[in-house]
Design an enzyme around this catalytic site. Structure first.
Site, short mmCIF file in Angstrom:
data_model
loop_
_atom_site.label_atom_id
_atom_site.label_comp_id
_atom_site.label_asym_id
_atom_site.label_seq_id
_atom_site.Cartn_x
_atom_site.Cartn_y
_atom_site.Cartn_z
N CYS A 132 0.89 -1.12 -0.14
CA CYS A 132 -0.01 -0.20 -0.17
C CYS A 132 0.75 1.24 0.16
O CYS A 132 1.62 1.46 1.14
CB CYS A 132 -0.93 -0.14 1.12
SG CYS A 132 -1.73 1.47 1.46
N CYS A 135 -0.26 4.21 2.30
CA CYS A 135 -0.20 4.02 3.69
C CYS A 135 1.46 4.18 3.89
O CYS A 135 1.81 4.90 5.19
CB CYS A 135 -0.54 2.63 3.98
SG CYS A 135 -2.06 2.03 3.15
N ASP A 136 2.20 3.67 3.41
CA ASP A 136 3.86 3.39 3.82
C ASP A 136 4.63 4.19 2.90
O ASP A 136 5.84 4.26 3.32
CB ASP A 136 3.87 1.77 3.68
CG ASP A 136 3.12 1.00 4.68
OD1 ASP A 136 2.52 1.57 5.42
OD2 ASP A 136 2.77 -0.20 4.35
C1 LIG Z 1 0.26 -3.64 4.70
C2 LIG Z 1 -0.86 -2.67 4.62
C3 LIG Z 1 -0.81 -1.60 5.20
C4 LIG Z 1 -1.89 -0.68 5.13
N1 LIG Z 1 -1.96 0.61 5.64
C5 LIG Z 1 -2.98 1.56 5.74
C6 LIG Z 1 -2.88 2.93 6.32
O1 LIG Z 1 -1.79 3.20 7.09
N2 LIG Z 1 -3.88 3.39 6.17
C7 LIG Z 1 -4.91 3.16 5.62
O2 LIG Z 1 -6.07 3.98 5.73
N3 LIG Z 1 -5.01 2.01 5.07
C8 LIG Z 1 -4.14 1.04 4.96
N4 LIG Z 1 -4.34 -0.04 4.43
C9 LIG Z 1 -5.52 -0.51 3.56
C10 LIG Z 1 -6.59 -0.98 4.82
O3 LIG Z 1 -5.91 -1.92 5.56
C11 LIG Z 1 -7.87 -1.44 4.28
O4 LIG Z 1 -8.36 -0.28 3.23
C12 LIG Z 1 -8.96 -1.72 5.17
O5 LIG Z 1 -8.37 -2.84 6.01
C13 LIG Z 1 -9.90 -2.38 4.70
O6 LIG Z 1 -10.83 -3.06 5.68
P1 LIG Z 1 -12.19 -3.75 5.55
O7 LIG Z 1 -12.69 -4.03 7.05
O8 LIG Z 1 -12.84 -3.67 4.23
O9 LIG Z 1 -11.35 -5.20 5.13
P2 LIG Z 1 -10.07 -6.15 5.67
O10 LIG Z 1 -9.21 -5.15 6.36
O11 LIG Z 1 -9.60 -6.93 4.44
O12 LIG Z 1 -10.89 -7.19 6.66
C14 LIG Z 1 -11.51 -8.13 6.31
C15 LIG Z 1 -11.66 -9.33 7.34
O13 LIG Z 1 -12.80 -10.15 6.97
C16 LIG Z 1 -12.35 -11.60 7.29
N5 LIG Z 1 -12.89 -12.58 6.61
C17 LIG Z 1 -12.91 -12.57 5.10
N6 LIG Z 1 -13.71 -13.68 4.65
C18 LIG Z 1 -14.05 -14.36 5.86
C19 LIG Z 1 -14.61 -15.49 6.13
N7 LIG Z 1 -14.93 -16.32 5.02
N8 LIG Z 1 -15.00 -15.62 7.37
C20 LIG Z 1 -14.55 -14.97 8.42
N9 LIG Z 1 -13.81 -14.02 8.17
C21 LIG Z 1 -13.61 -13.58 6.95
C22 LIG Z 1 -10.73 -11.51 7.10
O14 LIG Z 1 -9.90 -12.45 7.75
C23 LIG Z 1 -10.43 -9.87 7.48
O15 LIG Z 1 -9.93 -9.74 8.83
C24 LIG Z 1 -3.25 -1.01 4.42
C25 LIG Z 1 -3.01 -2.16 3.77
C26 LIG Z 1 -2.19 -3.26 3.95
C27 LIG Z 1 -2.51 -4.53 3.40
#
Ligand SMILES: Cc1cc2nc3c(=O)[nH]c(=O)nc-3n(C[C@H](O)[C@H](O)[C@H](O)COP(=O)(O)OP(=O)(O)OC[C@H]3O[C@@H](n4cnc5c(N)ncnc54)[C@H](O)[C@@H]3O)c2cc1C
Length: 310
Positions: A132, A135-136
């Site tokens: 990302c 983010c980083d």
């Molecule tokens: C390395 C990295 C660094 C980042 N840094 C930043 C930052 O500094 N600032 C920022 O704003 N954004 C950052 N992002 C982006 C940010 O993390 C995402 O936009 C955000 O987490 C999205 O949230 P979400 O809840 O939609 O999905 P996710 O965070 O992907 O969470 C989805 C969850 O659903 C669970 N899940 C999926 N399918 C199932 C299932 N069948 N059964 C049970 N559980 C399930 C997964 O295990 C996961 O825990 C970063 C991303 C990465 C990869």
């Protein structure tokens, strides 16, 4: 077991939805198969979330929203959702701990960054390897950064990273970029960006930090070890080869576009009572702040939907 609302995924979107739903006195369950926090738990510092000027670690951020959601009464279960059936009035969700049903479901399963598939990649995720740039990139101020990928995101983000890095090298598996011509032109005209063609990263090496990586030329088969330039202790590796939505489970249940779930402004999918929030949605900006916002909207609208049914 019957609930008022089932939330799939305890990332920022799912946890925020859970917080709002439980606070509205809905009997709320959140299913998570790994750990609360989702993708963000894989980064050591979030520095762009409003209200946390000193930055906050991803795992701590996840723990804190989890605590907040639980304080309002949301139940978070460490289970995997294996199958869903959204055809009836009551939506059925089959998990590793049995069957649950609710009139409302919020899908917040997020995405997974597509890995480059190199040996050692897992070890350095969030510790030198980032998926990302938004983010980083700032963590690599003044350093040499390698960007893996050749599509729109990789090439565009290489430009963004060059605002911080001393030098950015794009490593691409082909001999020409896939990115749109206008994006390519910007990169070719950027004096800080150069290119390594026809190459992939085979292996990332190091102990506490990345010390080197192995590049393989796909045309010649030649392998060479890349180490930090003299005077640098480290470099950055941005893997920008795309994301994969966690949506296989919902095939045939809700409408999807390239695996992402379209919603209306209330976060409702094409199936009444089924909402989607966060990165799994069709959207342009995938960040924590947009995921939490989606989660809040989905829960508020889910409550209104349920009220309308009474
Ligand atoms: C390395 C990295 C660094 C980042 N840094 C930043 C930052 O500094 N600032 C920022 O704003 N954004 C950052 N992002 C982006 C940010 O993390 C995402 O936009 C955000 O987490 C999205 O949230 P979400 O809840 O939609 O999905 P996710 O965070 O992907 O969470 C989805 C969850 O659903 C669970 N899940 C999926 N399918 C199932 C299932 N069948 N059964 C049970 N559980 C399930 C997964 O295990 C996961 O825990 C970063 C991303 C990465 C990869």
């Amino acid at each position: 077991m019957k609930k008022d609302i089932i939330i799939i995924g305890a990332g920022p979107a799912g946890l925020t939805a859970g917080l709002y739903a439980a606070r509205a006195k809905m009997n709320t369950v959140i299913f998570e198969r790994f750990m609360a926090g989702g993708q963000i738990a894989s980064t050591m510092e979030i520095s762009n979330y409003p209200g946390a000027p000193e930055g906050i670690s991803g795992p701590e951020f996840g723990m804190r929203i989890r605590e907040q959601a639980e304080a309002f009464g949301a139940k978070i279960m460490d289970v995997e959702v294996l199958r869903v059936d959204f055809s009836g009035e009551l939506k059925k969700v089959y998990t590793s701990e049995g069957e649950f049903e609710a009139p409302v479901v919020i899908i917040a399963g997020g995405t997974q960054p597509r890995a480059m598939g190199a040996v050692g990649e897992d070890k350095f995720k969030g510790r030198g390897i980032s998926y990302c740039a938004t983010c980083d990139a700032a963590f690599f101020e003044g350093l040499h950064v390698y960007v893996i990928g050749g599509g729109d995101t990789a090439v565009e983000e290489a430009g963004f990273i060059s605002n911080f890095a001393r030098k950015v090298t794009i490593v691409h598996r082909r001999d020409e970029l896939r990115a749109a011509k206008s994006i390519q032109e910007k990169a070719f005209n950027n004096p800080k960006i150069d290119f390594i063609w026809d190459s992939v990263v085979d292996e990332v090496r190091g102990n506490q930090r990345i010390e080197s990586f192995i590049l393989r030329n796909l045309k010649t088969g030649e392998r060479r070890e890349i180490t930090p330039e003299e005077g640098d202790l480290m470099f950055g590796l941005f893997v920008l080869v795309g994301f994969v939505p966690e949506s296989k489970l919902y095939e045939g249940q809700v409408e999807m576009i390239d695996g992402y779930i379209p919603t209306d402004e209330t976060m409702m999918t094409n199936v009444p009572g089924v909402f989607a929030a966060g990165d799994i949605r069709v959207k342009r900006v995938r960040q924590v702040v947009t995921a939490t916002s989606d989660g809040a909207i989905a829960a508020i609208e889910a409550e209104k939907y349920l009220e309308g049914k009474k």
